[in-house]
Motif scaffolding. Sequence first.
Motif, PDB file in Angstrom:
ATOM      1  N   LEU A 105       1.970   3.688  -9.425  1.00  0.00           N
ATOM      2  CA  LEU A 105       2.168   2.360  -8.831  1.00  0.00           C
ATOM      3  C   LEU A 105       2.255   2.500  -7.319  1.00  0.00           C
ATOM      4  N   ARG A 106       1.243   1.959  -6.637  1.00  0.00           N
ATOM      5  CA  ARG A 106       1.331   1.904  -5.174  1.00  0.00           C
ATOM      6  C   ARG A 106       2.309   0.791  -4.815  1.00  0.00           C
ATOM      7  N   HIS A 107       3.115   1.030  -3.777  1.00  0.00           N
ATOM      8  CA  HIS A 107       4.078   0.013  -3.345  1.00  0.00           C
ATOM      9  C   HIS A 107       3.381  -1.328  -3.079  1.00  0.00           C
ATOM     10  N   TRP A 141       3.613  -3.919   7.616  1.00  0.00           N
ATOM     11  CA  TRP A 141       2.512  -3.374   8.424  1.00  0.00           C
ATOM     12  C   TRP A 141       1.175  -3.429   7.704  1.00  0.00           C
ATOM     13  N   ASN A 142       1.154  -3.404   6.374  1.00  0.00           N
ATOM     14  CA  ASN A 142      -0.116  -3.674   5.672  1.00  0.00           C
ATOM     15  C   ASN A 142      -0.609  -5.050   6.089  1.00  0.00           C
ATOM     16  N   ALA A 143       0.320  -6.012   6.102  1.00  0.00           N
ATOM     17  CA  ALA A 143      -0.064  -7.393   6.418  1.00  0.00           C
ATOM     18  C   ALA A 143      -0.532  -7.514   7.866  1.00  0.00           C
ATOM     19  N   ASN A 146      -1.988  -5.126   9.463  1.00  0.00           N
ATOM     20  CA  ASN A 146      -3.159  -4.245   9.618  1.00  0.00           C
ATOM     21  C   ASN A 146      -2.882  -3.102  10.594  1.00  0.00           C
ATOM     22  N   LEU A 147      -1.684  -2.519  10.493  1.00  0.00           N
ATOM     23  CA  LEU A 147      -1.317  -1.384  11.349  1.00  0.00           C
ATOM     24  C   LEU A 147      -1.302  -0.095  10.525  1.00  0.00           C
ATOM     25  N   PHE A 148      -1.744   1.018  11.148  1.00  0.00           N
ATOM     26  CA  PHE A 148      -1.598   2.322  10.492  1.00  0.00           C
ATOM     27  C   PHE A 148      -0.105   2.615  10.330  1.00  0.00           C
ATOM     28  N   THR A 149       0.281   3.029   9.124  1.00  0.00           N
ATOM     29  CA  THR A 149       1.709   3.159   8.820  1.00  0.00           C
ATOM     30  C   THR A 149       2.141   4.609   8.631  1.00  0.00           C
ATOM     31  N   GLY A 150       1.518   5.320   7.685  1.00  0.00           N
ATOM     32  CA  GLY A 150       1.888   6.718   7.450  1.00  0.00           C
ATOM     33  C   GLY A 150       3.351   6.885   7.093  1.00  0.00           C
ATOM     34  N   TRP A 151       4.058   7.714   7.877  1.00  0.00           N
ATOM     35  CA  TRP A 151       5.461   8.025   7.568  1.00  0.00           C
ATOM     36  C   TRP A 151       6.441   7.047   8.222  1.00  0.00           C
ATOM     37  N   ASN A 194       5.324  11.229  -0.084  1.00  0.00           N
ATOM     38  CA  ASN A 194       5.158  10.304   1.052  1.00  0.00           C
ATOM     39  C   ASN A 194       3.695   9.952   1.287  1.00  0.00           C
ATOM     40  N   GLU A 195       3.510   8.839   1.987  1.00  0.00           N
ATOM     41  CA  GLU A 195       2.169   8.488   2.462  1.00  0.00           C
ATOM     42  C   GLU A 195       1.620   9.633   3.309  1.00  0.00           C
ATOM     43  N   ARG A 196       0.304   9.704   3.425  1.00  0.00           N
ATOM     44  CA  ARG A 196      -0.307  10.664   4.336  1.00  0.00           C
ATOM     45  C   ARG A 196       0.233  10.396   5.757  1.00  0.00           C
ATOM     46  N   HIS A 197       0.624  11.446   6.474  1.00  0.00           N
ATOM     47  CA  HIS A 197       1.078  11.259   7.856  1.00  0.00           C
ATOM     48  C   HIS A 197      -0.141  10.888   8.701  1.00  0.00           C
ATOM     49  N   TYR A 198      -0.061   9.747   9.389  1.00  0.00           N
ATOM     50  CA  TYR A 198      -1.234   9.255  10.122  1.00  0.00           C
ATOM     51  C   TYR A 198      -1.277   9.729  11.568  1.00  0.00           C
ATOM     52  N   GLY A 199      -0.434  10.721  11.915  1.00  0.00           N
ATOM     53  CA  GLY A 199      -0.516  11.316  13.249  1.00  0.00           C
ATOM     54  C   GLY A 199      -0.374  10.281  14.355  1.00  0.00           C
ATOM     55  N   ASP A 222      -3.148  -0.629  15.684  1.00  0.00           N
ATOM     56  CA  ASP A 222      -3.850  -1.703  14.981  1.00  0.00           C
ATOM     57  C   ASP A 222      -5.192  -1.164  14.452  1.00  0.00           C
ATOM     58  N   LYS A 223      -5.477  -1.397  13.175  1.00  0.00           N
ATOM     59  CA  LYS A 223      -6.703  -0.829  12.584  1.00  0.00           C
ATOM     60  C   LYS A 223      -7.967  -1.439  13.199  1.00  0.00           C
ATOM     61  N   LYS A 224      -7.949  -2.744  13.414  1.00  0.00           N
ATOM     62  CA  LYS A 224      -9.151  -3.387  13.965  1.00  0.00           C
ATOM     63  C   LYS A 224      -9.417  -2.885  15.390  1.00  0.00           C
ATOM     64  N   TRP A 249     -11.324   9.132  10.008  1.00  0.00           N
ATOM     65  CA  TRP A 249      -9.868   9.258  10.038  1.00  0.00           C
ATOM     66  C   TRP A 249      -9.227   8.634   8.805  1.00  0.00           C
ATOM     67  N   ARG A 250      -9.763   7.515   8.345  1.00  0.00           N
ATOM     68  CA  ARG A 250      -9.129   6.832   7.208  1.00  0.00           C
ATOM     69  C   ARG A 250      -9.441   7.494   5.875  1.00  0.00           C
ATOM     70  N   ARG A 251     -10.697   7.900   5.689  1.00  0.00           N
ATOM     71  CA  ARG A 251     -11.086   8.246   4.318  1.00  0.00           C
ATOM     72  C   ARG A 251     -11.755   9.603   4.138  1.00  0.00           C
ATOM     73  N   SER A 252     -12.051  10.333   5.240  1.00  0.00           N
ATOM     74  CA  SER A 252     -12.680  11.638   5.009  1.00  0.00           C
ATOM     75  C   SER A 252     -11.663  12.560   4.342  1.00  0.00           C
ATOM     76  N   GLY A 303      -0.825   4.579  -0.942  1.00  0.00           N
ATOM     77  CA  GLY A 303      -2.282   4.569  -1.068  1.00  0.00           C
ATOM     78  C   GLY A 303      -2.881   5.965  -1.055  1.00  0.00           C
ATOM     79  N   ASN A 304      -2.514   6.762  -0.050  1.00  0.00           N
ATOM     80  CA  ASN A 304      -3.176   8.067   0.083  1.00  0.00           C
ATOM     81  C   ASN A 304      -2.494   9.174  -0.720  1.00  0.00           C
ATOM     82  N   SER A 305      -1.174   9.102  -0.940  1.00  0.00           N
ATOM     83  CA  SER A 305      -0.579  10.142  -1.801  1.00  0.00           C
ATOM     84  C   SER A 305      -1.036   9.926  -3.242  1.00  0.00           C
TER      85      SER A 305
HETATM   86  O1  2PG Z   1      -1.652   2.769   7.066  1.00  0.00           O
HETATM   87  C1  2PG Z   1      -1.467   3.555   6.108  1.00  0.00           C
HETATM   88  O2  2PG Z   1      -0.534   4.367   6.052  1.00  0.00           O
HETATM   89  C2  2PG Z   1      -2.454   3.525   4.952  1.00  0.00           C
HETATM   90  C3  2PG Z   1      -1.889   2.798   3.774  1.00  0.00           C
HETATM   91  O3  2PG Z   1      -1.419   1.527   4.073  1.00  0.00           O
HETATM   92  O4  2PG Z   1      -3.611   2.889   5.388  1.00  0.00           O
HETATM   93  P1  2PG Z   1      -5.123   3.250   4.953  1.00  0.00           P
HETATM   94  O5  2PG Z   1      -5.429   2.486   3.696  1.00  0.00           O
HETATM   95  O6  2PG Z   1      -5.921   2.756   6.132  1.00  0.00           O
HETATM   96  O7  2PG Z   1      -5.225   4.731   4.779  1.00  0.00           O
END
Ligand code: 2PG
Length: 247
Positions: free
Chosen positions: A8-10, A15-17, A19-24, A87-92, A98-100, A114-117, A183-185
Amino acid sequence: MTYELVLLRHGESEWNAKNLFTGWVDVDLNDKGRREAVHGGELLAEAGLLPDVVHTSLLRRAITTAHLALDVCDRHWIPVRRSWRLNERHYGGLQGKDKKQTMEEYGEEQFMLWRRSFDVPPPPIAEDDEYSQFGDPRYAGLGDDMPHTECLKDVIVRMLPYWESDIIADLRDGQRVLVAAHGNSLRAVVKHLDGISDEDIAGLNIPTGMPLLYRLDDDFRPTVPGGEYLDPEAAAAAAAAVANQGR
Ligand SMILES: O=C(O)[C@@H](CO)OP(=O)(O)O
């Protein structure tokens, strides 16, 4: 013997709403995310999939999602185990960005790398960045394991020891296991379970608040590849929305 695992993803976070990179960064659920978590619990109850034990990350959006989902199906009392390894993937250095705007600044190709590779991490975060977790007491014991950034490959490396030692142990005991994470874990867990290639995993997006059931055989391989969303139509629409973030 068939083992039952529910991922179950949270629910949607603040920050999803936005559209910001969140990570840890320890962002809370918003009202929609809380409703999604409750709905996830209702789906579990309707399907008769009441969890016996729950595993979460150390981040409140996963912790709260698990609590809300379990509360509504009267399973608020089950044992809870938590690990930074979920935890979520650390987004450094992208955390808080902002994603956009990031896509406009660096171009779609770099943005998607950066997002999906599988193995291209975002730039590392500075330890004194306002969105850094260095100095956060919950990570005090991590030492050199404390990431400055992570790609999906790194997440798999740090998630797998916990999968092997803790989650498999509960499954083997005959427990129905709920993993409430990110999402990423969860992409890391699904890649491992389904044996998805490093290339194909780029196209897999996990929607918020949608329980995903895996029945696993004696070797802990899925009996149905890809698992089964309890609400498949809603899950497909929500996964497409995740894929399109930034546009
Ligand atoms: O920002 C993030 O930490 C993740 C999950 O919300 O985003 P993305 O789907 O872009 O990897």
